[in-house]
Design a protein around this motif. Structure first.
Motif, PDB file in Angstrom:
ATOM      1  N   LYS A 199      -1.208  -2.881  -9.851  1.00 50.11           N
ATOM      2  CA  LYS A 199      -0.865  -3.478  -8.558  1.00 50.11           C
ATOM      3  C   LYS A 199      -0.097  -4.757  -8.785  1.00 50.11           C
ATOM      4  CE  LYS A 199      -4.653  -1.815  -5.778  1.00 50.11           C
ATOM      5  NZ  LYS A 199      -6.083  -1.999  -5.724  1.00 50.11           N
ATOM      6  N   ARG A 200       0.940  -4.921  -8.007  1.00 47.58           N
ATOM      7  CA  ARG A 200       1.653  -6.187  -8.001  1.00 47.58           C
ATOM      8  C   ARG A 200       1.457  -6.756  -6.610  1.00 47.58           C
ATOM      9  NH1 ARG A 200       7.350  -5.443  -8.484  1.00 47.58           N
ATOM     10  NH2 ARG A 200       7.927  -7.625  -8.296  1.00 47.58           N
ATOM     11  N   ILE A 201       0.643  -7.791  -6.529  1.00 48.02           N
ATOM     12  CA  ILE A 201       0.411  -8.407  -5.228  1.00 48.02           C
ATOM     13  C   ILE A 201       1.407  -9.556  -5.116  1.00 48.02           C
ATOM     14  CG2 ILE A 201      -1.282  -9.528  -3.740  1.00 48.02           C
ATOM     15  CD1 ILE A 201      -3.404  -7.979  -5.363  1.00 48.02           C
ATOM     16  N   VAL A 202       2.315  -9.443  -4.170  1.00 49.13           N
ATOM     17  CA  VAL A 202       3.402 -10.412  -4.108  1.00 49.13           C
ATOM     18  C   VAL A 202       3.476 -11.063  -2.739  1.00 49.13           C
ATOM     19  CG1 VAL A 202       4.832  -9.257  -5.828  1.00 49.13           C
ATOM     20  CG2 VAL A 202       5.051  -8.624  -3.431  1.00 49.13           C
ATOM     21  N   GLU A 203       4.098 -12.232  -2.744  1.00 48.25           N
ATOM     22  CA  GLU A 203       4.397 -12.886  -1.475  1.00 48.25           C
ATOM     23  C   GLU A 203       5.850 -12.575  -1.152  1.00 48.25           C
ATOM     24  OE1 GLU A 203       3.286 -17.003   0.634  1.00 48.25           O
ATOM     25  OE2 GLU A 203       4.404 -17.231  -1.218  1.00 48.25           O
ATOM     26  N   VAL A 204       6.072 -12.099   0.058  1.00 46.09           N
ATOM     27  CA  VAL A 204       7.443 -11.767   0.447  1.00 46.09           C
ATOM     28  C   VAL A 204       7.814 -12.566   1.685  1.00 46.09           C
ATOM     29  CG1 VAL A 204       7.349  -9.414  -0.442  1.00 46.09           C
ATOM     30  CG2 VAL A 204       6.649  -9.858   1.902  1.00 46.09           C
ATOM     31  N   SER A 217       2.579  -0.912  -5.591  1.00 48.07           N
ATOM     32  CA  SER A 217       1.943  -0.084  -6.598  1.00 48.07           C
ATOM     33  C   SER A 217       2.836  -0.021  -7.837  1.00 48.07           C
ATOM     34  CB  SER A 217       1.719   1.298  -6.009  1.00 48.07           C
ATOM     35  OG  SER A 217       1.222   2.147  -6.990  1.00 48.07           O
ATOM     36  N   VAL A 218       2.230  -0.234  -8.989  1.00 44.71           N
ATOM     37  CA  VAL A 218       2.990  -0.112 -10.237  1.00 44.71           C
ATOM     38  C   VAL A 218       2.560   1.197 -10.875  1.00 44.71           C
ATOM     39  CG1 VAL A 218       3.508  -1.178 -12.451  1.00 44.71           C
ATOM     40  CG2 VAL A 218       2.918  -2.604 -10.497  1.00 44.71           C
ATOM     41  N   LYS A 243      -0.611 -11.816  -7.920  1.00 48.24           N
ATOM     42  CA  LYS A 243      -1.579 -11.207  -8.834  1.00 48.24           C
ATOM     43  C   LYS A 243      -0.947  -9.968  -9.429  1.00 48.24           C
ATOM     44  CE  LYS A 243      -6.432  -9.896  -8.943  1.00 48.24           C
ATOM     45  NZ  LYS A 243      -7.445  -9.196  -8.167  1.00 48.24           N
ATOM     46  N   PHE A 244      -1.225  -9.720 -10.681  1.00 47.10           N
ATOM     47  CA  PHE A 244      -0.662  -8.536 -11.323  1.00 47.10           C
ATOM     48  C   PHE A 244      -1.768  -7.793 -12.042  1.00 47.10           C
ATOM     49  CE2 PHE A 244       1.661  -6.188 -14.598  1.00 47.10           C
ATOM     50  CZ  PHE A 244       2.628  -5.579 -13.814  1.00 47.10           C
ATOM     51  N   GLU A 245      -1.991  -6.580 -11.622  1.00 46.74           N
ATOM     52  CA  GLU A 245      -2.968  -5.739 -12.327  1.00 46.74           C
ATOM     53  C   GLU A 245      -2.184  -4.696 -13.095  1.00 46.74           C
ATOM     54  OE1 GLU A 245      -5.872  -3.945  -9.729  1.00 46.74           O
ATOM     55  OE2 GLU A 245      -6.262  -5.887  -8.796  1.00 46.74           O
ATOM     56  N   LEU A 246      -2.344  -4.727 -14.397  1.00 48.09           N
ATOM     57  CA  LEU A 246      -1.578  -3.788 -15.225  1.00 48.09           C
ATOM     58  C   LEU A 246      -2.002  -2.351 -14.950  1.00 48.09           C
ATOM     59  CD1 LEU A 246      -1.587  -5.625 -18.628  1.00 48.09           C
ATOM     60  CD2 LEU A 246       0.434  -4.860 -17.409  1.00 48.09           C
ATOM     61  N   PRO A 247      -1.027  -1.449 -14.959  1.00 42.45           N
ATOM     62  CA  PRO A 247      -1.417  -0.048 -14.823  1.00 42.45           C
ATOM     63  C   PRO A 247      -2.090   0.437 -16.103  1.00 42.45           C
ATOM     64  CG  PRO A 247       0.945  -0.244 -15.186  1.00 42.45           C
ATOM     65  CD  PRO A 247       0.412  -1.635 -15.095  1.00 42.45           C
ATOM     66  N   ILE A 248      -2.949   1.404 -15.955  1.00 42.18           N
ATOM     67  CA  ILE A 248      -3.601   1.983 -17.135  1.00 42.18           C
ATOM     68  C   ILE A 248      -2.970   3.348 -17.385  1.00 42.18           C
ATOM     69  CG2 ILE A 248      -5.778   2.746 -18.132  1.00 42.18           C
ATOM     70  CD1 ILE A 248      -7.094   0.801 -16.007  1.00 42.18           C
TER      71      ILE A 248
END
Lengths: 374, 610
Positions: B205-210, B52-53, B221-226
């Motif tokens: 949201k920062r969807i990352v591979e770990v 979560s961003v 994928k990166f969804e900018l916070p509003i």
């Protein structure tokens, strides 16, 4: 006459089993390449190259083994066995260890696990003894076999300690003895004795196990008990295999290995990586290859010209089969985690060369099944 | 060797090998086909993590667009759980955390895949030192976060409120669309709580591979916070600063309202707290200190505490008396300082008495005997009715937490609450704002605003420019009644005899009423009272008297006299609020009123009145 015989001998060379062997090794190198892929752009560890080199060395060893008539082994069987035991003893004193187990012997230019080669010597020596008398085994024959061939190496291997190899040795011993045949009356007595003795013996062994070995058995029984330890390995192996589904994620598309979720990805758990990328269909093909290999080994045993050959061939085949069964059983989550490699596919030089020599011996025995001389 | 036996054995072996292969194939079928999609999901959940961003919260402004709360970055130092050979001693020195605490933190964190947060709330100066030595500690990472920047420290702490981590029920709330996670900071008090959904924005949201050790390999994928929406409060920062400075460490509350639309112009409750102490998880020491403090800094006195109103209630008596015809041109009371009823004696604050008192002098000089008689003639039922008309005894509906309704006593109330009947003596003391009657400072301000707007009451709001400015209540009381009472309230300040004459200024026509609420029964010399038993000081006012723009109440806990303690604060707040406006209007005109004002200030006397 000699020329003709020699020519006929080569015609008997078992290309089929060699083909199976090379197919499995090829699958092994490709899977090691995929399993050790770095997760992000960086140097690819050279395990796959080393494995290819080992396959080359293995082929040389195989050819070497093929050209010595196995009958010659009869003369060196016992001395080799005694030297083998001596080396095992030496390993306990001077061996190098990983995780508290002394299994490796360093000769300066090369280090290897003597246990891997000892198994071959063990089979040959046991085969010599079992082919030295006629008829079914008597109590006396059996007792001798136990005290001469089962107990000494078992103690030495367990002292390393190498639980997996020790158990495999005992299972192998039992299977070879059963193949040789025991008098019925005596067999019944023995089974009853085993039912009484094994639990007691087992609990004593369990008590003397190292903690990680005990954990493996506990984790197998209750994998939820420690998700980050050995149960974690089992769970991740289950996920890795299952996620392959019917057709697999595709070659070089597996994630569990490169992202380090699956431990021992290119050694003991390589089967999982293969299953993840090739799916149910791919694994079925590999199963077929192994099945054919074992059948060929059994067929070799049936066709061998003498009891010595029969006993060696069945022993070697069983040995490969036990490895296969324990390894795949472990990664499939239906056997305890015992550090046993998958023959021909897992990364590891000593085992690979020993397994090439195994196949070499099988070829050797099959080639000479017709009793031809040269 | 027995050939027959061996062949039988081989046959058996083939069956056995076949059996093993069958079993393994079944197991494989079970894993890859029956449970394949589920395990495939598990493998994806292994490697794909949704981080979560946090969205920056909206900025809070005062009515003049002056920022009250902004955002600022801070840093946290974390350790990836891969790092096993950590130099605990060195790390504890670097981060100045106790070694055992640090070791325990790391030990607990190693069981999880997420980075272990070692230290939070660091700023640039702290981070420079750590960054320089970071290479000594593999796996140490520095992350940037956003927090609140309270520009004015603890100014209007109770209005702004504070942030904190959500409690479980807030996470479980079905309306929570996963925007609130256990690490999201949400408003817990004040407008941060009230307008949390507006201010909060939508987390990105920062969807990352770990990998297995939680190391981020790539962003899928990166969804900018509003960012949250900004809030413009109705609060006037000048009035607020003036008010809070004037309290000079005393406990109390002040509420100022725009009587024409219900905007809250200032809301003070002191003592208060530092909102910044809460934002990164409050230090337990500070928390227990705030909670055990005898002056209750976490209590919003403006609306959570109800006190006897004292003489400010005489404004309601006056309106009721005039409207009901009790106070008319022929009505007067002779005050000799004491009224007897049965065995009891009811005194006036002026021991010697006021002599013959009529309206408006009764209000100007706050004669108790005058209002005993007004109360006596009105009766408790009518007092109760008028008190309730002016919003007493019910919450004002400003949605800050924990508003108290206060008590407007009556016959029915007493029967229910105390199982007793009503006595005349109780009517008399209710009429002078004592006894069971209690009101909150915000009710007092609302009451002042209703008098200022001739009986109109607007929904109170903390936002500038309320959308709905239709009055929620418009009392059908004659304008003439209000005119008379307002004139009398103007005289309270303007007449030299008035109880709040000390704050008279020719610049602004201020109408007001003082109050001194008794804490203990019986009148004693205020100056000799201990602080805990000292009277509460009240003052309500509105200005300019003709066209009111601000109505307010001032309450000082154990402050003594309303006229001397509370009224000067009201003056400063009114000036602070009206002066910039006056400046705008008279930008060209020369200012010559200040000299006059100074003269008036010198005339201030220590009038012991209420």
């Amino acid at each position: 006459m000699i020329q003709t015989n020699k020519k006929r001998l080569y015609e008997q060379f078992d290309w089929f089993i060699l083909l199976l062997l090379l197919l499995l090794c090829g699958i092994g190198i490709l899977t090691i390449y995929s399993a050790t892929r770095p997760a992000i752009e960086s140097v690819h560890p050279n395990f796959y190259i080393k494995q290819a080199v080992w396959v080359g060395c293995g082929l040389i060893a195989l050819i070497f083994v093929v050209f010595i008539d196995y009958s010659f082994l009869r003369t060196i069987a016992y001395p080799s066995y005694i030297i083998g035991l001596a080396i095992l003893l030496f390993v306990l004193v001077a061996g190098q260890g990983k995780m508290g187990a002394r299994r490796w012997l360093n000769l300066g230019f090369i280090s290897f696990q003597p246990t891997e080669f000892f198994r071959l010597i063990f089979i040959v020596a046991l085969a010599k003894y079992l082919s030295s008398f006629k008829g079914l085994m008597t109590m006396r024959n059996f007792a001798f076999a136990v005290f001469a061939f089962a107990i000494p190496p078992f103690i030495l291997i367990m002292k390393q300690p190498d639980l997996g190899s020790g158990l495999i040795l005992i299972i192998l011993f039992v299977m070879i003895v059963l193949a040789r045949g025991i008098e019925k009356k005596f067999l019944i007595q023995m089974v009853i004795t085993c039912i009484i003795v094994v639990p007691i013996f087992g609990s004593i062994v369990f008590g003397h196990l190292k903690e990680y070995q005990r954990n493996r058995i506990i984790a197998f029984i209750d994998s939820e008990a420690d998700p980050q330890g050995i149960g974690y390995q089992i769970e991740q192996s289950r996920i890795t295999i299952g996620s392959g589904m019917v057709t697999g994620k595709g070659y070089l598309k597996g994630t569990q290995g490169p992202l380090r979720f699956l431990p021992e990805k290119h050694t003991d758990f390589i089967f999982s990586v293969f299953a993840e990328e090739w799916g149910f269909l791919g694994v079925t093909v590999v199963f077929m290859l192994y099945f054919l290999l074992f059948m060929r080994g059994i067929d070799t045993s049936l066709k061998a010209k003498d009891d010595f050959g029969k006993m060696i061939a069945i022993g070697l085949t069983f040995m490969l089969f036990i490895y296969f069964t324990i390894n795949t059983g472990m990664v499939l989550g239906i056997m305890p985690v015992v550090g046993v490699p998958l023959p021909f596919i897992s990364y590891g030089g000593t085992t690979l060369i020993a397994n090439f020599m195994t196949i070499g011996l099988l070829i050797n025995i099959r080639m000479r099944r017709l009793g031809l001389l040269y | 060797m027995n050939k027959h036996y061996f062949e039988r054995f081989i046959k058996f072996s083939i069956y056995f090998i076949g059996l093993i292969f069958s079993l393994y194939t079944i197991r494989l079928y079970y894993l890859q086909i029956l449970h394949g999609s589920e395990l495939n999901l598990a493998s994806n959940m292994n490697r794909v993590k949704v981080l979560s961003v946090p969205a920056p919260r909206g900025i809070i402004y005062d009515r003049n667009k002056i920022a009250l709360v902004k955002n600022k970055s801070y840093f946290s130092v974390s350790l990836l759980p891969v790092s096993t050979n950590i130099d605990i001693k060195g790390l504890s020195e670097l981060l100045s955390i106790d070694q055992t605490v640090l070791a325990a933190k790391i030990k607990n964190g190693l069981n999880f895949l997420n980075p272990i947060i070692l230290k939070d709330g660091l700023f640039f100066e702290d981070i420079a030192k750590i960054e320089a030595k970071r290479s000594d500690f593999p796996g140490l990472i520095i992350e940037t976060n956003i927090t609140r920047d309270y520009i004015h420290d603890n100014l209007m702490a109770h209005v702004i409120g504070y942030l904190g981590k959500p409690i479980q029920s807030q996470l479980d709330d079905p309306l929570n669309d996963n925007n609130i996670t256990k690490d999201t900071l949400i408003g817990k008090w004040g407008v941060e709580r009230l307008y949390n959904s507006t201010l909060m924005g939508t987390a990105g949201k920062r969807i990352v591979e770990v990998d297995a050790f939680g190391k981020v390999l790539r962003v899928l994928k990166f969804e900018l916070p509003i960012k949250g929406r900004d809030l413009i409060l109705s609060i006037d920062i000048n009035a607020q600063i003036a008010a809070e400075n004037d309290f000079k460490g005393r406990s109390g509350a002040l509420v100022a309202i725009n009587p024409n639309n219900g905007e809250i112009l200032s809301l003070v409750s002191l003592p208060s707290f530092r909102p910044a102490d809460f934002t990164l998880g409050i230090n337990p020491k500070i928390w227990s200190k705030l909670n055990s403090d005898k002056s209750f800094p976490l209590l919003n006195r403006a609306l959570q505490s109800a006190f006897p109103p004292g003489s400010i209630f005489k404004t309601i008596d006056s309106i009721a008396g005039i409207e009901e015809g009790v106070i008319n041109s022929s009505f007067s009371v002779f005050c000799n300082g004491e009224r007897h009823l049965g065995n009891h004696s009811y005194g006036c604050w002026r021991k010697g008495g006021h002599g013959t008192v009529a309206f408006p002098r009764g209000l100007e000089e706050s004669c108790d005997l005058f209002y005993y008689e007004v109360g006596n003639r009105l009766g408790i039922d009518r007092i109760e009715k008028y008190a309730k008309l002016f919003g007493l005894g019910e919450k004002t509906g400003l949605q800050l937490s924990g508003e108290s309704a206060g008590i407007v006593p009556g016959k029915q109330w007493k029967r229910k609450a105390l199982h007793d009947s009503w006595y005349l003596g109780e009517t008399l003391i209710t009429a002078i704002g004592q006894g069971y009657l209690t009101i909150t400072p915000i009710q007092a301000a609302n009451m002042a605003a209703m008098i200022a707007s001739n009986g109109k009451s607007y929904p109170l709001t903390l936002l500038k420019g309320p959308e709905n400015i239709k009055p929620k209540r418009d009392l059908s009381i004659h304008a003439e009644t209000f005119r008379k009472v307002k004139e009398a309230m103007l005289e309270v300040v303007h007449s030299p005899r008035g109880t709040a004459h000390s704050i008279y200024t020719p610049d602004i026509a201020i109408a007001g009423k003082t109050g001194t609420a008794q804490v203990v029964k019986g009148r004693t010399d205020t100056n000799k009272q201990a602080r805990e038993t000292k009277d509460h000081a009240w003052f309500i006012a509105f200005a300019p008297a003709e066209t009111p723009e601000i109505a307010l109440s001032v309450f000082i806990e154990h402050g003594g006299h309303g006229g001397s303690a509370a009224a000067p604060i009201a003056l400063d707040v009114i000036k602070a609020y009206l002066k910039p406006k006056a400046d705008e209007k008279q930008e060209a005109a020369p200012k010559n009123a200040s000299d006059l004002k100074d003269q008036q200030d010198n005339k201030e006397d220590e009038d012991d009145s209420d």
